[in-house]
Write a protein that holds these residues in place. Structure first.
Motif, PDB file in Angstrom:
ATOM      1  N   VAL A  48       0.884  -1.165   0.000  1.00  0.00           N
ATOM      2  CA  VAL A  48       0.000   0.000   0.000  1.00  0.00           C
ATOM      3  C   VAL A  48       0.922   1.214   0.000  1.00  0.00           C
ATOM      4  N   THR A  49       0.689   2.107  -0.930  1.00  0.00           N
ATOM      5  CA  THR A  49       1.507   3.306  -0.996  1.00  0.00           C
ATOM      6  C   THR A  49       0.643   4.477  -1.439  1.00  0.00           C
ATOM      7  N   VAL A  50       1.183   5.671  -1.321  1.00  0.00           N
ATOM      8  CA  VAL A  50       0.479   6.888  -1.703  1.00  0.00           C
ATOM      9  C   VAL A  50       1.350   7.625  -2.706  1.00  0.00           C
ATOM     10  N   ASN A  51       0.732   7.988  -3.830  1.00  0.00           N
ATOM     11  CA  ASN A  51       1.477   8.727  -4.839  1.00  0.00           C
ATOM     12  C   ASN A  51       0.504   9.376  -5.809  1.00  0.00           C
ATOM     13  N   GLU A  52       1.048  10.115  -6.755  1.00  0.00           N
ATOM     14  CA  GLU A  52       0.246  10.770  -7.778  1.00  0.00           C
ATOM     15  C   GLU A  52      -0.182   9.755  -8.829  1.00  0.00           C
ATOM     16  N   SER A  53      -1.395   9.904  -9.316  1.00  0.00           N
ATOM     17  CA  SER A  53      -1.954   8.966 -10.297  1.00  0.00           C
ATOM     18  C   SER A  53      -1.649   9.451 -11.717  1.00  0.00           C
ATOM     19  N   THR A 100       7.521  -0.820  -0.565  1.00  0.00           N
ATOM     20  CA  THR A 100       6.342   0.055  -0.660  1.00  0.00           C
ATOM     21  C   THR A 100       5.633   0.217   0.676  1.00  0.00           C
ATOM     22  N   GLY A 101       5.804  -0.742   1.561  1.00  0.00           N
ATOM     23  CA  GLY A 101       5.096  -0.718   2.831  1.00  0.00           C
ATOM     24  C   GLY A 101       3.761  -1.429   2.712  1.00  0.00           C
ATOM     25  N   ASP A 102       3.137  -1.677   3.854  1.00  0.00           N
ATOM     26  CA  ASP A 102       1.882  -2.435   3.837  1.00  0.00           C
ATOM     27  C   ASP A 102       0.676  -1.631   4.303  1.00  0.00           C
ATOM     28  N   HIS A 103       0.856  -0.322   4.540  1.00  0.00           N
ATOM     29  CA  HIS A 103      -0.259   0.479   5.035  1.00  0.00           C
ATOM     30  C   HIS A 103      -0.028   1.968   4.803  1.00  0.00           C
ATOM     31  N   CYS A 104      -1.095   2.731   4.983  1.00  0.00           N
ATOM     32  CA  CYS A 104      -0.996   4.194   5.009  1.00  0.00           C
ATOM     33  C   CYS A 104      -2.048   4.718   5.978  1.00  0.00           C
ATOM     34  N   HIS A 105      -1.850   5.937   6.438  1.00  0.00           N
ATOM     35  CA  HIS A 105      -2.767   6.600   7.375  1.00  0.00           C
ATOM     36  C   HIS A 105      -3.121   7.982   6.822  1.00  0.00           C
ATOM     37  N   PHE A 106      -4.353   8.385   7.060  1.00  0.00           N
ATOM     38  CA  PHE A 106      -4.778   9.749   6.733  1.00  0.00           C
ATOM     39  C   PHE A 106      -5.690  10.253   7.835  1.00  0.00           C
ATOM     40  N   PRO A 107      -5.610  11.553   8.144  1.00  0.00           N
ATOM     41  CA  PRO A 107      -6.578  12.125   9.076  1.00  0.00           C
ATOM     42  C   PRO A 107      -7.943  12.257   8.404  1.00  0.00           C
ATOM     43  N   ILE A 108      -8.971  12.222   9.228  1.00  0.00           N
ATOM     44  CA  ILE A 108     -10.335  12.492   8.775  1.00  0.00           C
ATOM     45  C   ILE A 108     -10.805  13.721   9.537  1.00  0.00           C
ATOM     46  N   ILE A 109     -11.228  14.730   8.806  1.00  0.00           N
ATOM     47  CA  ILE A 109     -11.752  15.955   9.422  1.00  0.00           C
ATOM     48  C   ILE A 109     -13.087  16.279   8.751  1.00  0.00           C
ATOM     49  N   ASP A 110     -14.093  16.502   9.552  1.00  0.00           N
ATOM     50  CA  ASP A 110     -15.447  16.794   9.058  1.00  0.00           C
ATOM     51  C   ASP A 110     -15.931  15.741   8.060  1.00  0.00           C
ATOM     52  N   VAL A 114      -8.273  13.797   4.667  1.00  0.00           N
ATOM     53  CA  VAL A 114      -7.435  14.954   4.375  1.00  0.00           C
ATOM     54  C   VAL A 114      -6.173  14.444   3.676  1.00  0.00           C
ATOM     55  N   ARG A 115      -6.072  14.760   2.383  1.00  0.00           N
ATOM     56  CA  ARG A 115      -4.912  14.344   1.587  1.00  0.00           C
ATOM     57  C   ARG A 115      -4.610  15.440   0.588  1.00  0.00           C
ATOM     58  N   GLY A 116      -3.394  15.434   0.063  1.00  0.00           N
ATOM     59  CA  GLY A 116      -3.007  16.400  -0.950  1.00  0.00           C
ATOM     60  C   GLY A 116      -3.773  16.177  -2.238  1.00  0.00           C
ATOM     61  N   GLY A 117      -3.882  17.207  -3.049  1.00  0.00           N
ATOM     62  CA  GLY A 117      -4.658  17.145  -4.281  1.00  0.00           C
ATOM     63  C   GLY A 117      -4.208  16.068  -5.252  1.00  0.00           C
ATOM     64  N   ALA A 118      -2.935  15.707  -5.216  1.00  0.00           N
ATOM     65  CA  ALA A 118      -2.428  14.691  -6.137  1.00  0.00           C
ATOM     66  C   ALA A 118      -2.261  13.328  -5.467  1.00  0.00           C
ATOM     67  N   GLN A 119      -2.559  13.226  -4.185  1.00  0.00           N
ATOM     68  CA  GLN A 119      -2.344  11.965  -3.468  1.00  0.00           C
ATOM     69  C   GLN A 119      -3.462  10.970  -3.718  1.00  0.00           C
ATOM     70  N   GLU A 120      -3.083   9.796  -4.191  1.00  0.00           N
ATOM     71  CA  GLU A 120      -4.002   8.679  -4.370  1.00  0.00           C
ATOM     72  C   GLU A 120      -3.472   7.503  -3.551  1.00  0.00           C
ATOM     73  N   ILE A 121      -4.373   6.657  -3.087  1.00  0.00           N
ATOM     74  CA  ILE A 121      -3.993   5.458  -2.340  1.00  0.00           C
ATOM     75  C   ILE A 121      -3.920   4.306  -3.331  1.00  0.00           C
ATOM     76  N   TYR A 122      -2.763   3.673  -3.370  1.00  0.00           N
ATOM     77  CA  TYR A 122      -2.523   2.561  -4.287  1.00  0.00           C
ATOM     78  C   TYR A 122      -2.429   1.237  -3.542  1.00  0.00           C
ATOM     79  N   PHE A 123      -3.066   0.217  -4.102  1.00  0.00           N
ATOM     80  CA  PHE A 123      -2.803  -1.161  -3.728  1.00  0.00           C
ATOM     81  C   PHE A 123      -1.855  -1.704  -4.783  1.00  0.00           C
ATOM     82  N   CYS A 124      -0.748  -2.298  -4.355  1.00  0.00           N
ATOM     83  CA  CYS A 124       0.287  -2.785  -5.262  1.00  0.00           C
ATOM     84  C   CYS A 124       0.366  -4.309  -5.202  1.00  0.00           C
TER      85      CYS A 124
END
Length: 141
Positions: A48-53, A100-110, A114-124
């Motif tokens: 699991v990784t985070v990157n631009e699509s 690549t790692g096996d996980h990712c974390h993101f905050p949830i607000i409202d 909450v992620r950057g405009g280009a950040q996508e969560i990938y399953f590899c």
């Protein structure tokens, strides 16, 4: 705490799936407005990784990992495993997953991730094709 899963059917040996929309649906389904979401794979030859699509970036990442972890290297893991009763033919999958790692974390607000405009969560996928599962944990904060 809320948890759910995402099942993915891969059809290639190495493959990258964007799962951001599925994770966002699960966050909405949870009803949790503020907290943290964790996405984790249940498999040791996936990541699991985070990157631009971008198709070109996915290709660059795939080529980089192939150069870094070549299929034809004499890995110790590529041998008969008595415990499994078969030959381990997937050492590159384990090593690429380590990178690549096996996980990712993101905050949830409202209620939103909450992620950057280009950040996508990938399953590899690094040892497909196969049926795979991601676990999504949401901790209220």
């Amino acid at each position: 705490m809320f948890s759910s899963s995402i099942t993915i059917f891969t059809d290639q040996y190495n493959q990258y799936h964007i799962v951001t929309d599925a994770v966002e649906r699960i966050v909405k389904e949870s009803g949790i407005k503020n907290g943290v979401v964790t996405v984790q794979t249940k498999h040791t030859t996936t990541g699991v990784t985070v990157n631009e699509s971008l198709e070109c970036l996915e290709s660059d990442i795939d080529e980089f990992l192939k150069r870094l972890v070549p299929e034809d290297y004499p890995y110790a893991h590529a041998r008969m495993l008595k415990d499994y009763g078969s030959t381990a033919g997937n050492p590159t999958g384990h090593i690429k997953a380590l990178l690549t790692g096996d996980h990712c974390h993101f905050p949830i607000i409202d209620g939103n991730i909450v992620r950057g405009g280009a950040q996508e969560i990938y399953f590899c996928e690094f040892d497909g094709p196969s049926e795979r599962m991601l676990i999504v944990y949401i901790q209220e904060g």
